[in-house]
Design an enzyme around this catalytic site. Structure first.
Site, PDB file in Angstrom:
ATOM      1  N   THR A  83       0.831  -1.201   0.000  1.00 59.49           N
ATOM      2  CA  THR A  83       0.000   0.000   0.000  1.00 59.49           C
ATOM      3  C   THR A  83       0.871   1.259   0.000  1.00 59.49           C
ATOM      4  O   THR A  83       0.417   2.316  -0.421  1.00 59.49           O
ATOM      5  CB  THR A  83      -0.904   0.040   1.248  1.00 59.49           C
ATOM      6  OG1 THR A  83      -0.097  -0.279   2.395  1.00 59.49           O
ATOM      7  CG2 THR A  83      -2.031  -0.974   1.145  1.00 59.49           C
ATOM      8  N   ASP A  84       2.135   1.139   0.479  1.00 60.36           N
ATOM      9  CA  ASP A  84       2.912   2.376   0.675  1.00 60.36           C
ATOM     10  C   ASP A  84       3.203   3.101  -0.640  1.00 60.36           C
ATOM     11  O   ASP A  84       3.081   4.321  -0.717  1.00 60.36           O
ATOM     12  CB  ASP A  84       4.182   2.155   1.520  1.00 60.36           C
ATOM     13  CG  ASP A  84       5.209   1.203   0.936  1.00 60.36           C
ATOM     14  OD1 ASP A  84       4.932   0.547  -0.090  1.00 60.36           O
ATOM     15  OD2 ASP A  84       6.314   1.116   1.515  1.00 60.36           O
TER      16      ASP A  84
ATOM     17  N   SER B 248      13.180  -6.188   6.664  1.00 63.61           N
ATOM     18  CA  SER B 248      13.804  -4.879   6.487  1.00 63.61           C
ATOM     19  C   SER B 248      15.237  -4.775   6.947  1.00 63.61           C
ATOM     20  O   SER B 248      15.623  -3.784   7.566  1.00 63.61           O
ATOM     21  CB  SER B 248      12.990  -3.866   7.279  1.00 63.61           C
ATOM     22  OG  SER B 248      12.388  -3.029   6.431  1.00 63.61           O
TER      23      SER B 248
ATOM     24  N   SER C  25      17.586  -4.205   4.988  1.00 68.55           N
ATOM     25  CA  SER C  25      18.200  -3.118   4.222  1.00 68.55           C
ATOM     26  C   SER C  25      17.895  -1.761   4.849  1.00 68.55           C
ATOM     27  O   SER C  25      18.794  -0.936   5.009  1.00 68.55           O
ATOM     28  CB  SER C  25      17.767  -3.156   2.756  1.00 68.55           C
ATOM     29  OG  SER C  25      16.405  -3.408   2.644  1.00 68.55           O
TER      30      SER C  25
ATOM     31  N   GLU D 253      18.062   3.689  -1.607  1.00 69.16           N
ATOM     32  CA  GLU D 253      17.747   2.336  -2.085  1.00 69.16           C
ATOM     33  C   GLU D 253      17.137   2.375  -3.492  1.00 69.16           C
ATOM     34  O   GLU D 253      17.441   1.543  -4.333  1.00 69.16           O
ATOM     35  CB  GLU D 253      16.792   1.657  -1.096  1.00 69.16           C
ATOM     36  CG  GLU D 253      16.680   0.180  -1.356  1.00 69.16           C
ATOM     37  CD  GLU D 253      16.213  -0.612  -0.147  1.00 69.16           C
ATOM     38  OE1 GLU D 253      16.266  -0.067   0.987  1.00 69.16           O
ATOM     39  OE2 GLU D 253      15.797  -1.759  -0.336  1.00 69.16           O
TER      40      GLU D 253
ATOM     41  N   ASP E 264       9.482   0.945   5.157  1.00 72.28           N
ATOM     42  CA  ASP E 264      10.540   0.304   5.944  1.00 72.28           C
ATOM     43  C   ASP E 264      11.481   1.314   6.596  1.00 72.28           C
ATOM     44  O   ASP E 264      11.733   1.224   7.798  1.00 72.28           O
ATOM     45  CB  ASP E 264      11.317  -0.696   5.077  1.00 72.28           C
ATOM     46  CG  ASP E 264      10.395  -1.758   4.493  1.00 72.28           C
ATOM     47  OD1 ASP E 264       9.241  -1.849   4.937  1.00 72.28           O
ATOM     48  OD2 ASP E 264      10.831  -2.492   3.596  1.00 72.28           O
TER      49      ASP E 264
HETATM   50  C1  GLA Z   1       8.910  -4.033   0.867  1.00 66.84           C
HETATM   51  C2  GLA Z   1       9.120  -2.561   0.540  1.00 66.84           C
HETATM   52  C3  GLA Z   1       8.075  -1.686   1.206  1.00 66.84           C
HETATM   53  C4  GLA Z   1       6.661  -2.193   0.958  1.00 66.84           C
HETATM   54  C5  GLA Z   1       6.591  -3.693   1.237  1.00 66.84           C
HETATM   55  C6  GLA Z   1       5.247  -4.276   0.882  1.00 66.84           C
HETATM   56  O1  GLA Z   1       9.149  -4.246   2.221  1.00 66.84           O
HETATM   57  O2  GLA Z   1      10.395  -2.167   0.981  1.00 66.84           O
HETATM   58  O3  GLA Z   1       8.212  -0.360   0.765  1.00 66.84           O
HETATM   59  O4  GLA Z   1       6.239  -1.888  -0.331  1.00 66.84           O
HETATM   60  O5  GLA Z   1       7.571  -4.416   0.545  1.00 66.84           O
HETATM   61  O6  GLA Z   1       4.268  -3.789   1.730  1.00 66.84           O
END
Ligand code: GLA
Length: 354
Positions: A29-30, A118, A120, A152, A164
């Site tokens: 969704t972000d 996360s 990264s 990134e 993230d």
């Molecule tokens: C990864 C991306 C995030 C987000 C998620 C899915 O973690 O880094 O920005 O899009 O996937 O919700």
């Protein structure tokens, strides 16, 4: 374990760290301008650093690579290696007009890598925190997260959203952060009493640099265009969404229903209602599996096994998908045992938390 002094023959002047995150709900969704609800995990990445007089950057990380990469500021280039995350950060800082010198840094990453937790963002945020302190950069926690995302997107080449780095920069382990990714407004919301989060790694690696994530982004952008809205955040008419060509209608339906689920989950948390929250986890997983198509059989098997456990309210794939980890909402005090039972029954699975 080699320490900083052994490698660089001096002591670090700055130490900083940052956590990985688990997203409770609000997946993919972000980058559609929507809502997310992550919290930090206890596993963190730590950076020890000492400034240099010249423009050389020297790095070491025992758990990422044995060799010690070196590069010059201003000459960052993609090496397809872990230190691209560091190069991305120095490039993004310089492009934003910050003044840096070279430095020596030792990185210790304790966030499971490639598990949708996360690692990264934890590395980028920890590095940015260390550089902010060492070079007295004027950078608040939100600006820092935006730079992490830019680094990134650009140097690493992963078209990730803001969730993230914002989670790593702002969240803690006890309270989730509800983020409106369009306005970057955040609200801290406690987990319902009597629940505890467990995380189970599927053992299947995921990567945001790979084609699947970028393809989903393109599909969402295309769906928004056909619907005549700036982003899928702005799409509400489910009947219009159903008329989109395959697979765009499924992708759009996931994003629109997932946004609604994040709002409902935030309400369930405020109302201390673990049953409602667990139900939303389950619906979110089904939507990611069937509409967004980012799950894999190993992850589905963990979710299905989790849902048969008496201590579990709900479970779902967390993070970008195509592998990764499952977040489980369990009864407080029973999460560890439940996670062990689930991992025991699923091949390749292991407990990350608690
Ligand atoms: C990864 C991306 C995030 C987000 C998620 C899915 O973690 O880094 O920005 O899009 O996937 O919700």
């Amino acid at each position: 374990m080699t320490d900083f002094e052994e490698v660089f023959s001096r002591a670090p002047t700055v130490v900083a760290d940052a956590p990985g995150r688990v997203n409770l709900i609000g997946e993919h969704t972000d980058y559609n301008g929507g809502y997310v609800l992550p919290m930090a995990i206890p596993q963190r990445t730590r950076v020890e650093l000492a400034e240099r007089e010249d423009d050389t950057v020297r790095l070491c990380s025992e758990n990422l690579q044995r060799e010690h990469p070196t590069y010059e500021l201003g000459r960052e280039h993609r090496a397809k290696a872990w230190y691209d995350y560091v190069q991305g950060v120095t490039q993004a800082l310089r492009e934003a007009g910050y003044t840096l010198h070279g430095f020596d840094a030792r990185i210790d990453s304790r966030v499971p890598i490639g598990r949708g937790l996360s690692s990264s963002a934890a590395l980028e945020v920890a590095m940015l925190r260390a550089l902010r302190q060492a070079f007295h950069l004027e950078l608040d926690d939100v600006a820092l997260a935006l730079l992490a995302q830019r680094s990134e997107n650009n140097l690493v080449g992963a078209p990730v959203g803001i969730m993230d780095p914002l989670a790593s920069s702002l969240a803690d382990e006890h309270t989730a952060v509800f983020i409106d990714t369009r306005t970057l407004q955040i609200e801290r919301i406690a987990l319902p009493r009597d629940v505890q989060i467990a995380i189970i790694d599927s053992g299947v690696s995921h990567a945001n640099v790979g084609g699947g994530y970028a393809l989903r982004r393109q599909e969402c952008a295309m769906a928004a265009k056909l619907l005549g809205v700036p982003q899928l955040r702005d799409a509400y008419a489910l009947d219009k969404i159903e008329q989109l060509p395959e697979p765009l209608h499924k992708r759009a339906r996931h994003v629109v229903t997932e946004n609604a689920r994040v709002l409902a989950a935030a309400s369930a948390m405020r109302a201390n209602d673990p049953v409602a929250l667990g139900g939303l986890f389950i619906e979110s997983h089904v939507s990611m599996r069937d509409d967004f198509e980012v799950s894999v059989p190993e992850v589905d098997a963990i979710v299905e096994r989790a849902l048969r456990d008496p201590a579990v309210y709900g479970a779902r794939l967390t993070g970008g998908g195509f592998g990764g980890a499952v977040v489980v909402l369990a009864r407080a005090g029973e999460a560890r045992k439940a996670a062990e039972r689930i991992a025991h029954d699923c091949k390749g699975a292991s407990v990350v938390l608690p």
